[in-house]
Write an enzyme that holds these catalytic residues in place. Structure first.
Site, short mmCIF file in Angstrom:
data_model
loop_
_atom_site.label_atom_id
_atom_site.label_comp_id
_atom_site.label_asym_id
_atom_site.label_seq_id
_atom_site.Cartn_x
_atom_site.Cartn_y
_atom_site.Cartn_z
N ARG A 20 -10.04 -66.95 -57.14
CA ARG A 20 -10.77 -66.25 -58.10
C ARG A 20 -11.79 -66.56 -58.73
O ARG A 20 -11.91 -68.28 -58.45
CB ARG A 20 -10.16 -65.22 -58.88
CG ARG A 20 -10.82 -63.97 -59.97
CD ARG A 20 -10.16 -63.08 -60.54
NE ARG A 20 -9.48 -64.15 -61.59
CZ ARG A 20 -8.26 -63.42 -61.86
NH1 ARG A 20 -6.97 -63.92 -60.60
NH2 ARG A 20 -7.18 -64.55 -62.24
N HIS A 38 -6.90 -56.42 -56.16
CA HIS A 38 -7.72 -55.66 -57.99
C HIS A 38 -9.01 -55.64 -57.38
O HIS A 38 -9.59 -55.36 -56.42
CB HIS A 38 -7.48 -56.65 -58.81
CG HIS A 38 -8.02 -57.89 -58.16
ND1 HIS A 38 -9.49 -58.22 -58.91
CD2 HIS A 38 -7.90 -59.31 -58.60
CE1 HIS A 38 -10.14 -59.60 -58.16
NE2 HIS A 38 -8.24 -60.32 -58.43
N ASP A 56 -15.16 -64.47 -69.99
CA ASP A 56 -14.17 -64.16 -69.45
C ASP A 56 -14.78 -64.53 -68.09
O ASP A 56 -14.71 -64.33 -66.71
CB ASP A 56 -13.53 -62.51 -68.59
CG ASP A 56 -12.42 -62.18 -68.38
OD1 ASP A 56 -11.63 -62.90 -67.61
OD2 ASP A 56 -11.82 -61.00 -67.62
N HIS A 115 -14.22 -55.05 -64.93
CA HIS A 115 -14.96 -54.44 -66.08
C HIS A 115 -16.43 -54.29 -66.62
O HIS A 115 -16.36 -55.91 -66.88
CB HIS A 115 -13.27 -53.95 -66.61
CG HIS A 115 -13.13 -56.19 -66.02
ND1 HIS A 115 -13.33 -57.22 -68.15
CD2 HIS A 115 -11.91 -56.97 -65.94
CE1 HIS A 115 -13.02 -57.93 -67.99
NE2 HIS A 115 -12.76 -57.68 -66.62
N GLU A 124 -15.23 -65.88 -61.52
CA GLU A 124 -15.50 -64.46 -62.33
C GLU A 124 -16.63 -65.25 -63.07
O GLU A 124 -16.56 -66.04 -64.10
CB GLU A 124 -13.88 -64.02 -62.57
CG GLU A 124 -14.16 -63.31 -64.30
CD GLU A 124 -12.86 -62.70 -65.14
OE1 GLU A 124 -12.18 -63.84 -64.71
OE2 GLU A 124 -13.58 -61.80 -65.22
N HIS A 181 -1.63 -62.10 -63.22
CA HIS A 181 -1.83 -62.49 -64.14
C HIS A 181 -0.88 -63.73 -64.81
O HIS A 181 0.28 -63.27 -65.77
CB HIS A 181 -1.24 -61.55 -65.31
CG HIS A 181 -3.08 -60.72 -65.11
ND1 HIS A 181 -2.49 -59.24 -65.86
CD2 HIS A 181 -4.20 -60.36 -64.39
CE1 HIS A 181 -4.10 -58.76 -65.19
NE2 HIS A 181 -5.29 -59.57 -65.25
N ASP A 232 -8.20 -69.23 -65.30
CA ASP A 232 -9.06 -67.79 -65.33
C ASP A 232 -8.76 -67.69 -66.91
O ASP A 232 -7.35 -67.05 -67.49
CB ASP A 232 -8.37 -66.68 -64.89
CG ASP A 232 -8.71 -65.20 -65.66
OD1 ASP A 232 -9.68 -65.22 -66.55
OD2 ASP A 232 -8.50 -63.98 -64.87
N GLU A 282 -15.22 -60.90 -60.25
CA GLU A 282 -14.87 -61.89 -60.61
C GLU A 282 -14.00 -61.48 -58.96
O GLU A 282 -12.03 -60.95 -58.42
CB GLU A 282 -13.62 -60.75 -61.49
CG GLU A 282 -12.92 -59.84 -61.66
CD GLU A 282 -12.18 -59.72 -62.91
OE1 GLU A 282 -11.32 -60.81 -62.74
OE2 GLU A 282 -12.53 -59.28 -63.86
N TYR A 327 -6.29 -64.10 -52.20
CA TYR A 327 -4.78 -64.06 -52.20
C TYR A 327 -4.21 -64.07 -51.61
O TYR A 327 -3.49 -62.88 -50.77
CB TYR A 327 -4.59 -63.97 -53.73
CG TYR A 327 -4.79 -63.62 -55.15
CD1 TYR A 327 -6.02 -64.22 -55.89
CD2 TYR A 327 -5.89 -62.29 -54.95
CE1 TYR A 327 -6.65 -63.89 -56.94
CE2 TYR A 327 -7.10 -61.74 -55.80
CZ TYR A 327 -6.99 -62.81 -56.66
OH TYR A 327 -8.20 -63.23 -57.87
#
Ligand code: GLY
Ligand code: MN
Ligand code: MN
Length: 436
Positions: free
Chosen positions: A399, A343, A264, A347, A401, A236, A253, A377, A381
């Site tokens: 990533r 992660h 998203d 969602h 997504e 994040h 992102d 997504e 990493y």
């Protein structure tokens, strides 16, 4: 539309009463507030964007006297400074509520509106000031009632009913989400097109956000993440202040909100326009995992299956590339893959970027249904200082997504316009100038 949302909720509430508070304004620094955005539940039920407002739904009362809005009064002097207010007189016609009152009368009138209901829906624990208003009103209603009148004894979470409505998107909501998705995807294409070494992350961010505003989106759905080089491994990351270097990947992102509906999207691309061999190897694993997971976004499949298939393909790739030692099955079981994929795969998406709605029903992952929208997504990493990883892969973060609508048939990728394959991405990078 908003009236229909209220009616649907009231039918399910039966003889309970529900109280919804508008989002509060938050101070940022001396005299300056954070940009105001109405709360999603409140907007879903009212379409009203002003702060300092309260909606009361009281279906236990007579028809024509069931929906109430407390709001700010007109105030010509304040309106010169802060802009126009709807005002109490105009509210019933404009918003379709039965009655409107000045917000100053809430404490005096709310107790009376609670009488006759034995259950009360309120989002407890979100705002202490709102909770205090509710508790004081319940206490006053008990004093105020006549013998034989009910007052609320049970406090219920409106999420039970309302968030299930919001989880299953109406055609109108899907249309808005498609608009958000299309604008977002085009913004990512523009971001790729203006990318070149020397640009700051925030300048890339500016180009993308500019395109959304020009396209009709008023704001981002969440703070944009533009992480180049090692910053791609910070999930994040939000500082967005590093200069892009040749040889970096940049992970973006970011998504816009269109008419209170979110998109998203994440794409990861090479700053100099060509993936290096190790970057491409990681990218292809993440892409294969994402495509396999999207295939599972079908009615009847459990939500968790989407994650499980992504984990399987990622773990296979990690073993093939020497990031993990196999067998694959063991690394899934002992969660060894979490070293590089820490992660979940998605969602719910809707008015909120991490949208409402339960993921588990009676302890099991719920089945996907037509009208649900979720993100897919996966990522890999590899920390720059990970001495366990082959050196060539260190510092790579990828990533990918997209936003996916579940239908009766094939999954629909709302964000399909954002370039995604290596060839599509490489063809776009550097092909346009930064907007001036
Ligand atoms: N943008 C936040 C997330 O992908 O969940
Ligand atoms: Mn995201
Ligand atoms: Mn997401």
């Amino acid at each position: 539309m908003f009236k229909r949302h209220r009616r649907a909720l009231m039918e399910q509430m039966k003889d309970a009463v529900a109280v919804f508070f508008a989002a509060r304004e938050t101070l940022r620094n001396n005299d300056v507030h954070f940009e105001y955005r109405q709360g999603s539940d409140f907007f879903h039920l009212t379409g009203f964007e002003e702060p300092e407002a309260v909606l009361v739904l009281a279906p236990q009362r007579e028809k024509g006297d069931q929906t109430f809005l407390f709001l700010r009064q007109r105030d010509p002097e304040r309106e010169v400074w802060d802009g126009k207010r709807l005002g109490v007189e105009a509210a019933p016609a404009a918003l379709g509520v039965d009655k409107a009152f000045p917000i100053e009368e809430l404490a005096a009138k709310l107790p009376g509106l609670l009488v006759g209901a034995n259950r009360l829906y309120h989002h407890l624990g979100e705002c202490a000031e709102d909770d205090a208003v509710i508790l004081a009103a319940v206490a006053a209603a008990k004093r105020f009632r006549k013998r034989g009148d009910d007052t609320p004894g049970d406090l219920l979470d409106p999420a039970e009913l309302l968030h299930e409505h919001r989880l299953l998107k109406s055609p109108a909501a899907i249309e808005r989400m498609q608009r958000a998705a299309t604008l977002t995807a085009r913004g990512h294409r523009l971001g790729m097109a203006v990318t070149r070494p020397g640009l700051f992350e925030y300048q890339l961010q500016a180009a993308m956000e500019y395109s959304w505003r020009v396209g009709g989106a008023r704001r981002e759905a969440y703070p944009s993440i533009v992480g180049s080089g090692p910053n791609a491994c910070v999930l994040h990351y939000r500082e967005n202040n590093r200069r892009l270097e040749p040889g970096d990947l940049v992970l973006v992102d970011a998504g816009c909100e269109f008419d209170y509906h979110a998109s998203d999207v994440t794409r990861t691309w090479p700053v100099n326009g060509r993936f290096s061999d190790p970057q491409r190897a990681i990218y292809e694993v993440v892409l294969a995992s994402q495509l396999a997971a999207i295939e599972h976004c079908r009615a009847g499949h459990p939500f968790d299956a989407v994650h499980q298939v992504a984990v399987r393909v990622l773990t296979e790739g990690m073993c093939d590339l020497g990031l993990l030692q196999g067998p694959v099955k063991d690394r899934i079981e002992d969660e060894g893959y979490k070293r590089y994929y820490m992660h979940r795969t998605g969602h719910w998406l809707g008015m909120d970027v991490h949208d409402v709605g339960r993921y588990y029903l009676r302890g099991t992952s719920r089945a996907l249904e037509p009208g649900m929208v979720l993100t897919v997504e996966p990522g890999i990493y590899i920390a720059p200082d990970d001495e366990q990883a082959p050196e060539a892969f260190r510092g790579i973060g990828v990533r990918i997504e997209d936003d996916v609508l579940v239908t009766e048939g094939e999954p629909v990728v709302l964000t399909h316009e954002a370039p995604k394959t290596v060839d599509e991405i490489e063809a776009v990078i550097g092909s346009a100038d930064l907007p001036r």
